[in-house]
Design a protein around this motif. Structure first.
Motif, PDB file in Angstrom:
ATOM      1  N   ARG A 403      14.626 -15.677  -3.319  1.00 22.22           N
ATOM      2  CA  ARG A 403      14.181 -15.493  -1.934  1.00 22.22           C
ATOM      3  C   ARG A 403      12.778 -14.911  -1.850  1.00 22.22           C
ATOM      4  N   HIS A 404      12.472 -13.986  -2.749  1.00 19.85           N
ATOM      5  CA  HIS A 404      11.172 -13.314  -2.705  1.00 19.85           C
ATOM      6  C   HIS A 404      10.356 -13.682  -3.937  1.00 19.85           C
ATOM      7  N   SER A 405       9.034 -13.487  -3.811  1.00 22.47           N
ATOM      8  CA  SER A 405       8.192 -13.882  -4.943  1.00 22.47           C
ATOM      9  C   SER A 405       8.518 -12.971  -6.136  1.00 22.47           C
ATOM     10  N   GLN A 407      11.135 -13.367  -7.853  1.00 18.06           N
ATOM     11  CA  GLN A 407      12.585 -13.388  -8.032  1.00 18.06           C
ATOM     12  C   GLN A 407      13.056 -14.773  -8.442  1.00 18.06           C
ATOM     13  N   GLN A 419      20.367 -12.714  -7.393  1.00 13.43           N
ATOM     14  CA  GLN A 419      18.901 -12.623  -7.358  1.00 13.43           C
ATOM     15  C   GLN A 419      18.458 -11.622  -8.416  1.00 13.43           C
ATOM     16  N   MET A 421      14.783 -10.165 -10.675  1.00 15.33           N
ATOM     17  CA  MET A 421      13.343 -10.254 -10.910  1.00 15.33           C
ATOM     18  C   MET A 421      13.141 -10.854 -12.306  1.00 15.33           C
TER      19      MET A 421
END
Ligand code: 5AD
Ligand code: SF4
Length: 465
Positions: A403-405, A407, A419, A421
């Motif tokens: 969802r996030h950069s 990740q 999710q 990193m």
């Protein structure tokens, strides 16, 4: 002006349709088509439809309503938009689709789509065409292997149809009518397809079929192989780190399948095993050919073979004749099994199935109320399952950007999205991930030490918090 023709394929319903939609694109790309996500820009639009419940079937007509505008606009620009209806609605309704939706140019059933290039040409040159006869030849012999770039675009987890059709005739289900009699693909063809996918970077294979564990395809030894035996061979193929299969019927779980879960670390400890109802009376009316106790015995044997085995199911509420007492037995089986998740549906009478003419229809408000109670029970079990994962370390197959950069999102052995990193270059890797947080729709985790085991072994649920 002539460039490549643009193709838009929209898939509804089950994973078998996802697989078929990909195969349709694979057939047409070598004929000079490129895929587009924008239906309005397409020269050919294929709706690959689902007939399982009324709501699913009606979706095709609302989509056709939207396409009407795009087809008219294309015509105003001097461009032709050819519209095909494929899949199970096509099989079930045939010509009727042309009457109800005159913008449709061609109707093609799930066993005939290997003829799409010729059918499109026919529709464009000679006029509308319907092809829903069950053909003598198998479409699989005519399908084309996808090019490596198409495989990579579709991701590192892929479906492979190994079995199609169903001979069980549950009284609620249109499956046996739309997909036809049960057939299994030969072992050699399946292994070649998996090897081709693996060579292009696919790491997880889900063998799919309407009743996948009824698989009985011909092996290289000219004998009939079971799904258990097939799974062994698929797991051995270079590059494959995980194997799954779906959807199974409780009656067709045999010793070889249970042994596969005991012996194959690459076979994920997660089984989608629809029970439909917890009541023997309803199971009999549904012609499920198993009782509640038979089902629970299968679950028990699976857990003996693989203690961390997790389960999911499909349920139908409000089947004709279902009483409050019957329904409570469905609620209790949810808790007894402790599902990691499940799908639940209100009974939808399907034309041509025995259930559609059965007495004892359950009123809509009762169905709604039962569905809500069932979904609450399923959710309670899903949350409890997820909560038990907190603090545990699992092998996670890292699938795509999250969802996030920074990740990535992957899946645990139990199919939970997680999710984490991790850099993009780790996509396709199995990584040991510790679960640090449980969100509503996915888990969150951090990369754990030590590095994952190279044999693809799943970590068992460690005692979490
Ligand atoms: N009504 C409601 N649900 C149905 N299913 C199949 N047929 C029907 C129907 N007529 C559900 C079953 C099946 C899943 C794919 O869809 O639960 O397992
Ligand atoms: Fe339908 Fe039953 Fe066959 Fe599944 S097993 S496809 S529910 S008839």
């Amino acid at each position: 002006m002539s460039g490549p023709r643009k193709l838009h394929v929209k898939s509804y319903g089950c994973q078998m349709n996802v697989y078929d939609s990909h195969r349709m694109a694979d057939l047409l790309i070598p004929e000079g088509y490129v895929e587009t996500a924008a239906a309005e820009a397409a020269d050919v639009v294929i709706l690959n439809t689902c007939h399982i419940r009324e709501k699913a079937a009606e979706k095709v007509y609302s989509e056709l309503g939207r396409l009407r505008k795009w087809k008219d606009r294309a015509a105003a620009d001097g461009r032709r938009m050819t519209i095909a209806v494929a899949g199970c609605v096509a099989q079930a309704e045939g010509e009727e689709i042309l009457r109800r939706a005159p913008l449709v140019d061609l109707v093609v059933g799930p066993q005939n789509y290997h003829r799409l290039p010729a059918l499109i040409e026919h529709a464009e040159r000679k006029g509308k065409v319907v092809d829903t006869e069950f053909p003598a030849e198998s479409k699989f012999d005519a399908l084309k292997a996808p090019p490596a770039d198409a495989i990579r675009r579709r991701g590192i987890a892929a479906f492979v149809t190994v079995q199609e059709g169903c001979d069980k005739f549950c009284t609620f289900c249109v499956g046996p009518y739309t997909r036809g009699a049960e057939m299994s693909r030969p072992v050699g063809a399946i292994l070649a397809e998996v090897a081709h996918l693996a060579a292009a970077g696919v790491r997880e294979i889900t063998l799919i079929g309407q009743n996948v564990n009824a698989y009985h395809g011909e092996g290289p030894d000219d004998r009939e192989w079971t799904l258990g035996r097939l799974l062994h061979r698929v797991a051995e193929l270079p590059g494959i780190s995980r194997v799954r299969y779906t959807t199974s019927h409780p009656r067709d779980v045999d010793a070889s399948l249970i042994a596969a879960h005991r012996d194959l670390p690459k076979l994920m400890p997660y089984l989608h095993l629809p029970v439909q109802s917890g009541s023997d009376r309803v199971l009999a009316a549904m012609n499920r050919r198993h009782k509640r106790a038979d089902y629970l015995r299968v679950i028990e044997r699976m857990r003996e073979a693989r203690p961390d085995m997790a389960f999911s199911s499909d349920f139908i509420v409000g089947f004709p004749g279902e009483t409050e007492v019957d329904f409570r037995q469905t609620l209790t089986i949810v808790d007894e099994v402790g599902y990691a998740g499940a799908f639940s549906f209100k009974y939808s009478p399907r034309p041509g199935t025995p259930g559609a003419t059965m007495h004892g229809r359950v009123p809509e408000d009762v169905k709604n109320e039962r569905l809500a109670r069932l979904q609450a029970a399923i959710e309670r079990n899903r949350s409890a399952f997820n909560a038990r994962c907190l603090g545990a370390t699992f092998d996670v197959l890292l699938e795509k950007p999250g969802r996030h950069s920074g990740q990535l999102v992957g899946r645990t052995p139990y199919l939970q999205p997680i999710q984490v990193m991790a850099p993009m270059r780790r996509i396709g890797d199995l990584a040991a991930v510790t679960v640090t947080q449980i969100g509503p729709n996915s888990l969150f985790g951090t990369m754990a030490r030590p590095a994952p085991r190279s044999d693809g072994t799943a970590f068992t649920i460690a005692a979490g918090s």
